[in-house]
Design a protein around this motif. Structure first.
Motif, PDB file in Angstrom:
ATOM      1  N   THR A  40      34.107  55.035  46.752  1.00 46.20           N
ATOM      2  CA  THR A  40      33.174  55.033  47.636  1.00 46.20           C
ATOM      3  C   THR A  40      32.995  56.396  48.539  1.00 46.20           C
ATOM      4  N   ASP A  41      33.995  57.419  48.216  1.00 39.05           N
ATOM      5  CA  ASP A  41      33.974  58.640  49.197  1.00 39.05           C
ATOM      6  C   ASP A  41      33.601  59.824  48.366  1.00 39.05           C
ATOM      7  N   TRP A  42      33.008  59.629  47.231  1.00 37.30           N
ATOM      8  CA  TRP A  42      32.866  61.106  46.253  1.00 37.30           C
ATOM      9  C   TRP A  42      31.688  61.785  46.899  1.00 37.30           C
ATOM     10  N   ARG A  43      30.698  61.059  47.462  1.00 36.64           N
ATOM     11  CA  ARG A  43      29.731  61.831  47.909  1.00 36.64           C
ATOM     12  C   ARG A  43      30.069  62.695  49.342  1.00 36.64           C
ATOM     13  N   ALA A  44      31.272  62.313  50.180  1.00 37.40           N
ATOM     14  CA  ALA A  44      31.579  63.039  51.175  1.00 37.40           C
ATOM     15  C   ALA A  44      32.179  64.424  50.975  1.00 37.40           C
ATOM     16  N   ALA A  45      32.483  64.600  49.770  1.00 36.49           N
ATOM     17  CA  ALA A  45      32.963  66.115  49.334  1.00 36.49           C
ATOM     18  C   ALA A  45      31.845  67.207  49.034  1.00 36.49           C
ATOM     19  N   LEU A  46      30.795  66.367  48.627  1.00 33.90           N
ATOM     20  CA  LEU A  46      29.578  67.285  48.522  1.00 33.90           C
ATOM     21  C   LEU A  46      28.879  67.903  49.571  1.00 33.90           C
ATOM     22  N   ASP A  47      28.081  69.236  49.354  1.00 33.35           N
ATOM     23  CA  ASP A  47      27.462  69.762  50.212  1.00 33.35           C
ATOM     24  C   ASP A  47      26.427  68.987  50.697  1.00 33.35           C
ATOM     25  N   ARG A  48      25.817  69.026  51.819  1.00 37.42           N
ATOM     26  CA  ARG A  48      24.659  68.168  52.319  1.00 37.42           C
ATOM     27  C   ARG A  48      23.486  69.317  52.631  1.00 37.42           C
ATOM     28  N   CYS A  49      22.167  68.769  52.508  1.00 38.49           N
ATOM     29  CA  CYS A  49      21.094  69.658  52.985  1.00 38.49           C
ATOM     30  C   CYS A  49      20.981  69.721  54.616  1.00 38.49           C
ATOM     31  N   PRO A  50      20.919  70.854  54.832  1.00 43.34           N
ATOM     32  CA  PRO A  50      20.964  71.310  56.421  1.00 43.34           C
ATOM     33  C   PRO A  50      19.584  70.256  57.202  1.00 43.34           C
ATOM     34  N   ARG A  51      18.687  69.928  56.380  1.00 47.78           N
ATOM     35  CA  ARG A  51      17.563  69.563  56.863  1.00 47.78           C
ATOM     36  C   ARG A  51      17.572  68.043  57.079  1.00 47.78           C
ATOM     37  N   CYS A  52      17.980  67.348  55.760  1.00 50.56           N
ATOM     38  CA  CYS A  52      17.662  65.805  55.646  1.00 50.56           C
ATOM     39  C   CYS A  52      19.052  65.233  55.650  1.00 50.56           C
ATOM     40  N   ALA A  53      20.246  65.999  55.266  1.00 55.05           N
ATOM     41  CA  ALA A  53      21.573  65.498  55.308  1.00 55.05           C
ATOM     42  C   ALA A  53      21.747  64.929  53.845  1.00 55.05           C
ATOM     43  N   SER A  54      20.807  65.111  52.854  1.00 59.48           N
ATOM     44  CA  SER A  54      20.931  64.573  51.493  1.00 59.48           C
ATOM     45  C   SER A  54      22.205  65.119  50.782  1.00 59.48           C
ATOM     46  N   THR A  55      22.699  64.465  49.938  1.00 69.98           N
ATOM     47  CA  THR A  55      23.652  65.011  49.006  1.00 69.98           C
ATOM     48  C   THR A  55      23.149  65.126  47.655  1.00 69.98           C
ATOM     49  N   VAL A  56      22.008  65.081  47.431  1.00 72.66           N
ATOM     50  CA  VAL A  56      21.274  65.155  46.169  1.00 72.66           C
ATOM     51  C   VAL A  56      20.741  66.598  45.939  1.00 72.66           C
ATOM     52  N   LEU A  57      21.654  67.305  45.687  1.00 73.51           N
ATOM     53  CA  LEU A  57      21.274  68.846  45.716  1.00 73.51           C
ATOM     54  C   LEU A  57      21.267  69.449  44.084  1.00 73.51           C
ATOM     55  N   ILE A  58      20.685  70.621  43.903  1.00 70.50           N
ATOM     56  CA  ILE A  58      20.881  71.202  42.642  1.00 70.50           C
ATOM     57  C   ILE A  58      20.875  72.684  42.970  1.00 70.50           C
ATOM     58  N   ARG A  59      21.515  73.417  42.046  1.00 73.69           N
ATOM     59  CA  ARG A  59      21.379  74.834  41.976  1.00 73.69           C
ATOM     60  C   ARG A  59      20.694  75.248  40.893  1.00 73.69           C
ATOM     61  N   ALA A  60      19.728  76.165  41.092  1.00 72.68           N
ATOM     62  CA  ALA A  60      18.662  76.807  40.298  1.00 72.68           C
ATOM     63  C   ALA A  60      18.433  78.206  40.634  1.00 72.68           C
ATOM     64  N   LEU A  61      18.916  79.180  39.905  1.00 74.69           N
ATOM     65  CA  LEU A  61      18.572  80.443  39.741  1.00 74.69           C
ATOM     66  C   LEU A  61      19.204  81.321  41.375  1.00 74.69           C
ATOM     67  N   GLY A  62      20.426  80.930  41.560  1.00 78.32           N
ATOM     68  CA  GLY A  62      21.115  81.317  42.758  1.00 78.32           C
ATOM     69  C   GLY A  62      20.651  80.755  43.862  1.00 78.32           C
ATOM     70  N   ASP A  63      19.713  79.746  43.927  1.00 80.26           N
ATOM     71  CA  ASP A  63      19.342  78.920  45.220  1.00 80.26           C
ATOM     72  C   ASP A  63      19.952  77.461  45.213  1.00 80.26           C
ATOM     73  N   THR A  64      20.030  76.838  46.255  1.00 78.67           N
ATOM     74  CA  THR A  64      20.286  75.420  46.293  1.00 78.67           C
ATOM     75  C   THR A  64      18.971  74.573  46.787  1.00 78.67           C
ATOM     76  N   VAL A  65      18.593  73.517  45.857  1.00 77.58           N
ATOM     77  CA  VAL A  65      17.300  72.869  46.201  1.00 77.58           C
ATOM     78  C   VAL A  65      17.488  71.282  46.389  1.00 77.58           C
ATOM     79  N   CYS A  66      17.038  70.931  47.572  1.00 75.28           N
ATOM     80  CA  CYS A  66      17.348  69.563  47.989  1.00 75.28           C
ATOM     81  C   CYS A  66      16.407  68.521  47.263  1.00 75.28           C
ATOM     82  N   ARG A  67      16.804  67.723  46.537  1.00 72.68           N
ATOM     83  CA  ARG A  67      15.841  66.705  45.643  1.00 72.68           C
ATOM     84  C   ARG A  67      15.404  65.913  46.802  1.00 72.68           C
TER      85      ARG A  67
END
Length: 112
Positions: A40-67
């Motif tokens: 249950t705690d695996w998402r707690a270790a991931l970075d979060r979006c500064p706007r919506c706090a989602s952990t559904v993020l990807i990296r693309a061309l040096g940028d982080t994108v919130c899905r």
């Protein structure tokens, strides 16, 4: 790329969607294996979006994108509070040899 929690390696996927999940941890793309997702705690270790706090993020061309909200940011913009000091696991020292062996098998060439 191994699972950031247990180090298990992803195998060639079958047809359909992969059971592995992607995320961002300390600014780096990471994978989470199906076994570690059962915790249950695996998402707690991931970075979060500064706007919506989602952990559904990807990296693309040096940028982080919130899905979740489509916010995109680069490493120099990212607030240090959204980063974790303990980054992803270091690579397995045998990874280069495994990749070379796989390429040799696939390309059917003599080892160098």
């Amino acid at each position: 790329m191994p699972c950031f929690r247990c180090g298990a390696r992803q195998t060639d996927p079958g047809r359909g969607a992969s059971p592995w999940k992607r995320g961002v941890r300390a600014g780096a793309q990471v994978l989470v294996c199906p076994d570690c997702q059962r915790g249950t705690d695996w998402r707690a270790a991931l970075d979060r979006c500064p706007r919506c706090a989602s952990t559904v993020l990807i990296r693309a061309l040096g940028d982080t994108v919130c899905r979740g909200c489509e916010l995109t940011w680069s490493d120099d913009w990212c607030d240090e509070a959204t980063r974790r000091p303990d980054g992803p696991r270091s690579a397995d020292p045998t990874l280069a040899a495994e990749v070379a062996a796989a390429l040799t098998r696939v390309l059917k060439r003599a080892p160098s």
